[in-house]
Scaffold this motif. Structure first.
Motif, short mmCIF file in Angstrom:
data_model
loop_
_atom_site.label_atom_id
_atom_site.label_comp_id
_atom_site.label_asym_id
_atom_site.label_seq_id
_atom_site.Cartn_x
_atom_site.Cartn_y
_atom_site.Cartn_z
N LYS A 1 57.27 142.85 -45.53
CA LYS A 1 59.35 142.02 -46.20
C LYS A 1 59.28 141.31 -47.38
O LYS A 1 59.63 140.19 -47.57
CB LYS A 1 59.60 141.40 -44.40
CG LYS A 1 59.41 142.33 -43.67
CD LYS A 1 60.06 141.65 -43.11
CE LYS A 1 60.81 142.77 -41.29
NZ LYS A 1 61.63 142.26 -40.58
N GLN A 2 58.92 142.28 -48.00
CA GLN A 2 59.04 141.28 -49.87
C GLN A 2 60.88 141.52 -50.27
O GLN A 2 60.42 140.85 -51.71
CB GLN A 2 58.38 142.05 -50.59
CG GLN A 2 56.60 141.82 -50.98
CD GLN A 2 55.91 143.06 -51.15
OE1 GLN A 2 56.58 143.86 -52.25
NE2 GLN A 2 54.85 142.70 -50.99
N ASP B 1 63.19 141.01 -48.21
CA ASP B 1 63.72 139.44 -47.55
C ASP B 1 63.52 138.61 -48.50
O ASP B 1 62.78 138.21 -49.37
CB ASP B 1 63.33 138.94 -46.18
CG ASP B 1 62.64 139.79 -45.50
OD1 ASP B 1 63.75 140.80 -45.28
OD2 ASP B 1 62.81 139.77 -44.55
N SER B 2 65.01 137.85 -48.71
CA SER B 2 65.49 136.72 -49.57
C SER B 2 64.99 135.63 -49.14
O SER B 2 64.56 135.34 -47.32
CB SER B 2 66.58 136.04 -49.81
OG SER B 2 67.67 135.41 -49.23
N TRP B 3 64.49 133.81 -49.32
CA TRP B 3 64.35 133.07 -48.83
C TRP B 3 65.23 132.62 -48.02
O TRP B 3 65.06 132.16 -46.67
CB TRP B 3 64.17 131.71 -50.48
CG TRP B 3 63.49 129.93 -49.78
CD1 TRP B 3 62.75 130.65 -49.57
CD2 TRP B 3 64.02 129.41 -49.34
NE1 TRP B 3 62.80 129.08 -49.16
CE2 TRP B 3 63.71 128.00 -48.03
CE3 TRP B 3 65.99 128.69 -48.89
CZ2 TRP B 3 64.13 127.13 -47.95
CZ3 TRP B 3 66.09 128.02 -47.86
CH2 TRP B 3 65.19 126.92 -47.76
N GLU C 1 67.75 134.68 -46.29
CA GLU C 1 66.65 135.59 -45.23
C GLU C 1 66.12 135.18 -44.29
O GLU C 1 66.10 134.83 -42.61
CB GLU C 1 67.46 136.97 -45.41
CG GLU C 1 68.06 137.48 -46.46
CD GLU C 1 67.96 139.10 -46.88
OE1 GLU C 1 68.42 139.49 -46.58
OE2 GLU C 1 67.14 138.95 -47.52
N ARG C 2 65.49 134.40 -44.82
CA ARG C 2 63.51 133.98 -43.96
C ARG C 2 64.02 132.82 -43.53
O ARG C 2 63.38 132.69 -42.55
CB ARG C 2 62.68 133.75 -44.80
CG ARG C 2 62.08 135.27 -44.99
CD ARG C 2 60.42 135.64 -45.78
NE ARG C 2 60.92 135.54 -47.67
CZ ARG C 2 60.17 135.46 -48.01
NH1 ARG C 2 59.05 134.96 -47.98
NH2 ARG C 2 60.72 134.72 -49.33
N TYR C 3 65.26 131.52 -44.52
CA TYR C 3 64.45 130.56 -43.37
C TYR C 3 65.73 129.73 -43.25
O TYR C 3 66.07 129.03 -42.47
CB TYR C 3 64.31 129.60 -44.90
CG TYR C 3 62.35 130.20 -45.02
CD1 TYR C 3 61.48 129.99 -44.19
CD2 TYR C 3 62.29 130.10 -45.65
CE1 TYR C 3 60.59 129.93 -44.21
CE2 TYR C 3 60.52 130.70 -46.47
CZ TYR C 3 59.10 130.57 -45.20
OH TYR C 3 58.22 131.24 -45.66
N GLN D 1 64.95 133.85 -32.63
CA GLN D 1 65.12 134.48 -33.69
C GLN D 1 63.81 135.76 -34.21
O GLN D 1 63.45 136.34 -34.60
CB GLN D 1 65.98 133.71 -34.49
CG GLN D 1 66.07 133.84 -36.07
CD GLN D 1 67.37 135.30 -36.31
OE1 GLN D 1 67.64 135.81 -34.97
NE2 GLN D 1 67.34 135.51 -37.22
N ALA D 2 63.01 134.35 -34.19
CA ALA D 2 61.52 134.79 -34.87
C ALA D 2 61.64 135.88 -34.28
O ALA D 2 60.87 137.11 -34.86
CB ALA D 2 61.07 134.12 -35.07
N LEU E 1 63.01 139.25 -35.35
CA LEU E 1 62.47 140.05 -36.36
C LEU E 1 60.74 140.43 -36.77
O LEU E 1 60.43 140.92 -37.55
CB LEU E 1 62.95 138.36 -37.78
CG LEU E 1 64.40 138.43 -38.35
CD1 LEU E 1 64.70 136.83 -38.38
CD2 LEU E 1 65.08 139.09 -38.43
N HIS E 2 60.72 139.11 -36.04
CA HIS E 2 58.97 140.07 -36.27
C HIS E 2 58.34 140.12 -35.00
O HIS E 2 57.75 139.05 -33.67
CB HIS E 2 58.14 139.11 -36.30
CG HIS E 2 58.61 137.99 -37.89
ND1 HIS E 2 57.98 138.78 -38.77
CD2 HIS E 2 59.33 137.68 -38.71
CE1 HIS E 2 59.00 138.86 -40.22
NE2 HIS E 2 59.72 137.18 -39.89
#
Length: 168
Positions: A102-103, A105-107, A109-111, A151-152, A155-156
């Protein structure tokens, strides 16, 4: 085609570099190869038509057969190249465990979700602790951790055993 030549490197060599730019370079290279094949076929067709004009109608079938053999060889080469690329992409996906990187994804979006819940947890903790004491504080933080865990996993899905391969 040598393995050390980056212009002719296949998908496996690009996978070793581990970046999306390598994959894009490879696709651009394949587009260039397809364009070169198209130009070469056009040149061959022009040469066949010129040869037919010079030699006459008695050589039509031989000229057509020769041209069709060249076209068939180019089609075979293109299909082989695309099949090799597809197989290499499948091997790379299998090596990653079926996960796609998932390259994109911005910072944020991830955190962002985790940071938002932590920021909201501060006033919630104060309210829960003030109204219900330690049990309210524990319940508040169990909720914060639970929401972040959900949420984690959303997404994963590979975080839960047996769910990663079925979802993609």
């Amino acid at each position: 085609m040598s393995a050390s030549d980056p212009q002719h490197a296949g998908p496996v060599e690009h996978a070793d570099r581990g970046d999306r730019a390598a994959s894009a370079d490879h696709v651009d290279h394949l587009d260039h190869v397809d364009h070169v094949d198209h130009v070469d076929i056009r040149k061959d067709l022009d040469a066949t038509v010129r040869a037919r004009r010079e030699l006459g109608e008695e050589y039509d079938s031989a000229l057509v057969d020769s041209f069709l053999e060249k076209v068939e060889q180019r089609i075979d080469d293109t299909v082989d190249r695309r099949v090799r690329r597809h197989l290499a992409e499948q091997r790379m996906a299998a090596a990653r465990g079926g996960r796609r990187p998932k390259q994109d994804d911005s910072w944020a979006e991830r955190y962002g979700f985790a940071l938002l819940t932590l920021v909201l947890a501060i006033p919630l903790s104060a309210i829960a602790g003030g109204l219900a004491g330690m049990s309210g504080l524990v319940a508040c933080w169990i909720g914060v951790v639970g929401v972040n865990a959900a949420q984690a996993v959303r997404l994963h899905p590979e975080l839960l055993p047996g769910r990663g391969a079925d979802r993609e």
